[in-house]
Design an enzyme around this catalytic site. Structure first.
Site, PDB file in Angstrom:
ATOM      1  N   ARG A  19      -8.901   0.931  -9.578  1.00 26.54           N
ATOM      2  CA  ARG A  19      -8.965   1.975 -10.615  1.00 26.54           C
ATOM      3  C   ARG A  19      -7.720   2.037 -11.498  1.00 26.54           C
ATOM      4  NH1 ARG A  19     -10.236   7.628  -8.614  1.00 26.54           N
ATOM      5  NH2 ARG A  19     -10.071   6.936  -6.451  1.00 26.54           N
ATOM      6  N   GLY A  82     -11.126  -1.095   7.181  1.00 27.20           N
ATOM      7  CA  GLY A  82     -10.919   0.329   7.429  1.00 27.20           C
ATOM      8  C   GLY A  82      -9.499   0.652   7.863  1.00 27.20           C
ATOM      9  N   ASP A 106       0.608   4.295  -1.162  1.00 26.47           N
ATOM     10  CA  ASP A 106       0.271   4.899  -2.449  1.00 26.47           C
ATOM     11  C   ASP A 106       0.391   6.424  -2.411  1.00 26.47           C
ATOM     12  OD1 ASP A 106      -1.887   5.397  -0.820  1.00 26.47           O
ATOM     13  OD2 ASP A 106      -3.393   4.501  -2.131  1.00 26.47           O
ATOM     14  N   ARG A 335      27.762  -0.766 -24.941  1.00 26.38           N
ATOM     15  CA  ARG A 335      27.037  -1.838 -24.233  1.00 26.38           C
ATOM     16  C   ARG A 335      27.822  -2.286 -22.998  1.00 26.38           C
ATOM     17  NH1 ARG A 335      26.050  -6.263 -28.474  1.00 26.38           N
ATOM     18  NH2 ARG A 335      25.361  -7.327 -26.571  1.00 26.38           N
TER      19      ARG A 335
HETATM   20  C1  UD1 Z   1      -8.677   8.313   4.256  1.00 25.70           C
HETATM   21  C2  UD1 Z   1      -9.032   9.089   5.516  1.00 25.70           C
HETATM   22  C3  UD1 Z   1      -9.451  10.504   5.122  1.00 25.70           C
HETATM   23  C4  UD1 Z   1      -8.339  11.173   4.342  1.00 25.70           C
HETATM   24  C5  UD1 Z   1      -7.952  10.332   3.134  1.00 25.70           C
HETATM   25  C6  UD1 Z   1      -6.714  10.877   2.501  1.00 25.70           C
HETATM   26  C7  UD1 Z   1      -9.919   7.431   7.048  1.00 25.70           C
HETATM   27  C8  UD1 Z   1     -11.135   6.826   7.647  1.00 25.70           C
HETATM   28  N1  UD1 Z   1     -10.113   8.406   6.187  1.00 25.70           N
HETATM   29  O1  UD1 Z   1      -9.869   8.224   3.497  1.00 25.70           O
HETATM   30  O2  UD1 Z   1      -9.745  11.259   6.294  1.00 25.70           O
HETATM   31  O3  UD1 Z   1      -8.768  12.460   3.908  1.00 25.70           O
HETATM   32  O4  UD1 Z   1      -7.635   8.968   3.550  1.00 25.70           O
HETATM   33  O5  UD1 Z   1      -6.471  10.180   1.314  1.00 25.70           O
HETATM   34  O6  UD1 Z   1      -8.828   7.033   7.406  1.00 25.70           O
HETATM   35  N2  UD1 Z   1      -6.263   0.901   3.666  1.00 25.70           N
HETATM   36  C9  UD1 Z   1      -5.854  -0.315   4.145  1.00 25.70           C
HETATM   37  N3  UD1 Z   1      -6.771  -1.128   4.746  1.00 25.70           N
HETATM   38  C10 UD1 Z   1      -8.061  -0.762   4.908  1.00 25.70           C
HETATM   39  C11 UD1 Z   1      -8.473   0.491   4.398  1.00 25.70           C
HETATM   40  C12 UD1 Z   1      -7.557   1.291   3.796  1.00 25.70           C
HETATM   41  O7  UD1 Z   1      -4.691  -0.685   4.039  1.00 25.70           O
HETATM   42  O8  UD1 Z   1      -8.829  -1.554   5.477  1.00 25.70           O
HETATM   43  C13 UD1 Z   1      -5.271   1.755   3.017  1.00 25.70           C
HETATM   44  C14 UD1 Z   1      -5.552   1.973   1.542  1.00 25.70           C
HETATM   45  O9  UD1 Z   1      -4.821   1.052   0.765  1.00 25.70           O
HETATM   46  C15 UD1 Z   1      -5.066   3.371   1.298  1.00 25.70           C
HETATM   47  C16 UD1 Z   1      -5.217   4.047   2.650  1.00 25.70           C
HETATM   48  O10 UD1 Z   1      -5.354   3.035   3.594  1.00 25.70           O
HETATM   49  O11 UD1 Z   1      -3.695   3.384   0.954  1.00 25.70           O
HETATM   50  C17 UD1 Z   1      -6.408   5.008   2.710  1.00 25.70           C
HETATM   51  O12 UD1 Z   1      -7.561   4.241   2.479  1.00 25.70           O
HETATM   52  P1  UD1 Z   1      -8.769   4.828   1.675  1.00 25.70           P
HETATM   53  O13 UD1 Z   1      -9.853   3.839   1.653  1.00 25.70           O
HETATM   54  O14 UD1 Z   1      -8.305   5.407   0.399  1.00 25.70           O
HETATM   55  O15 UD1 Z   1      -9.223   6.000   2.653  1.00 25.70           O
HETATM   56  P2  UD1 Z   1     -10.120   7.209   2.261  1.00 25.70           P
HETATM   57  O16 UD1 Z   1     -11.523   6.774   2.332  1.00 25.70           O
HETATM   58  O17 UD1 Z   1      -9.668   7.851   1.047  1.00 25.70           O
END
Ligand code: UD1
Ligand code: CA
Length: 458
Positions: A19, A82, A106, A335
């Protein structure tokens, strides 16, 4: 009493960041000119984490190479299965008896004070999660508590029932728990949920089932736990960060004419009774002593500003040292390598580069001083230029104490202007001008008596 457990940090940074619509990986986008991920790594350092493991994703080589100097362990998550899977990639690098703290690359503004509180809540082998109440909890995992208020589990937005969706307490994603416990739960995770992912959040219910206490901690402000997924969120958090920088400066005794119009992109050391006017930008390492005024629209980068200095509007000061009580600007440019010894006046449209300007010397108008060693008490006339470059090499100009140049002088380096020497206006100096004498190098003035102005033909 036993020693408090060591803390190790896992930072999740494998997300694609689609995004952002950018070639640059999301966690390298800056806030306060520093990559998002660096903010989190530096917060981890404030916690004195024993080990900091960053989980990066496919194509994250640029992240690794950009932040190669950071003292972290890099682990690649080849497929994003995940948050639970991501954490599971990192845990082998962490001792069983450490408290593991999970952070997000992030989510840049999380404060170490908040995290200390979270980690304290793991006392007695408890699991601690950071939660907040949001008016609009849409998209987040919800904290499910029982009738007594004890946390039972986290349910993700996509898996939640209509009733659960009404819960406004959300999971920030940040949690802390002993390594051994977390490892055992991660090995039991399954992906039979709405997204087919291994959810880190499922460990909460496992902790409850194992009789492990689950406690919540809360950040001091919501901005601490906000993530960056879009340029709009990046801009929002940049402002939040800058507000915080401004508050810190004011707490140290700085007057900000408008705290919303100051940008700090680095580290600033300030004395007392400093005033920063509107739209000042401070970059890199900037030191400002007591009683300094910086006028509107000035940029100061990697510089030291001495006590009592007044900088008027529209100045750019880069890698310079400005001694006490100097008056700079408006419209001056210092400078790299400019060193003003003190009590100097640098006026409008004056550029100084790689030069030392002695005490009390004045360069007030329309001038270029480059590669010059200038003594004290010198007066440089308007439009003076040190011609330091012959097209191939740079040469130095030496100007003695109390020397003076007339307007529009050109000093062709290498050349020396002696102590107390004076240059007549318009001089092009190519040889040494001796001490205490007037030197003039320009065609002598003549008047042609017989000359007549041409007349227009009829
Ligand atoms: C996650 C939480 C949710 C919480 C939210 C807060 C889980 C299952 N859910 O959801 O409860 O409210 O964050 O923002 O944990 N990432 C990885 N590898 C992966 C998946 C994710 O490094 O395989 C990292 C992403 O880069 C990101 C963070 O983990 O920085 C969260 O991942 P994201 O997919 O945004 O989780 P949410 O579905 O938002
Ligand atoms: Ca998210």
């Amino acid at each position: 009493m036993t020693e408090p457990a060591h803390v190790s940090v896992i930072i999740l940074a494998a997300g694609q960041g689609t995004r952002m619509k950018s070639k640059l990986p999301k966690v390298l986008h800056p806030i306060g000119a520093k990559p998002l991920l660096s903010h989190v790594i530096h917060t981890s350092a404030e916690l004195k984490a024993r080990q900091t493991v960053v989980v990066y994703g496919h194509g994250g080589e640029l992240v690794k190479s950009t932040l190669a100097d950071e003292p972290v362990v890099w682990v690649e998550q080849q497929e994003q299965l995940g948050t639970g899977h991501a954490v599971d990639q990192a845990t082998p690098h962490i001792d069983d008896d450490h408290i593991i703290l999970v952070l997000y690359g992030d989510v840049p503004l999380i404060k170490s004070s908040t995290l200390f509180e979270l980690v304290e809540k793991t006392a007695g082998n408890a699991l601690a999660i950071l939660t907040v109440h949001l008016d609009d909890p849409h998209g987040y995992g919800r904290i499910v508590r029982d009738g007594s208020g004890a946390i039972q589990r986290i349910v993700e937005q996509k898996d939640a029932s209509v009733e659960e969706l009404k819960i406004t307490e959300i999971n920030t994603g940040i949690l802390a728990v002993q390594g051994k416990l977390l490892k055992s739960w991660l090995s039991q995770l399954e992906n039979n949920n709405a997204q087919g992912e291994y959810y880190l959040t499922d460990v909460i219910a496992m902790a409850v089932a194992d009789g492990v206490a689950v406690h919540a901690a809360h950040p001091a402000g919501e901005d601490e736990v906000l993530g960056v997924n879009s340029r709009s969120q990046l801009a929002y958090l940049e402002r939040a960060y800058q507000r915080d920088q401004a508050e810190q400066l004011m707490a140290q005794g700085v007057t900000l004419i408008d705290p919303a119009r100051l940008d700090v992109r680095g580290q600033v050391k300030v004395g007392k009774d400093v005033t920063l006017d509107a739209n000042v930008v401070l970059e890199g390492n900037v030191e400002i002593a007591d009683d300094v005024y910086v006028g509107p629209n000035c940029v100061i980068r990697d510089s030291v500003i001495g006590e009592g200095v007044q900088i008027q509007a529209m100045c750019v000061i880069d890698n310079a040292v400005v001694g006490e009580k100097c008056l700079i600007g408006p419209y001056s440019r210092l400078r790299p390598g400019a060193e003003l010894k003190g009590d100097n006046h640098i006026g409008n449209f004056v550029e100084v580069k790689n030069s030392v300007i002695g005490n009390g010397s004045k360069v007030n108008h329309l001038t270029y001083i480059g590669d010059t060693d200038m003594g004290s008490g010198v007066n440089i006339g308007a439009g003076t230029i040190t011609a330091n470059y012959d097209g191939a090499n740079k040469h130095r100009t030496t100007i003695g104490d109390k020397a003076s140049t007339g307007s529009n002088s050109v000093l062709v380096a290498p050349v020396r202007l002696g102590d107390g020497a004076t240059l007549g206006a318009g001089t092009i100096l190519t040889k040494e001008a001796p001490d205490g004498k007037l030197t003039v190098a320009r065609t002598r003035q003549t008047t042609i008596d017989s000359w007549q102005r041409p007349q227009k033909k009829k």
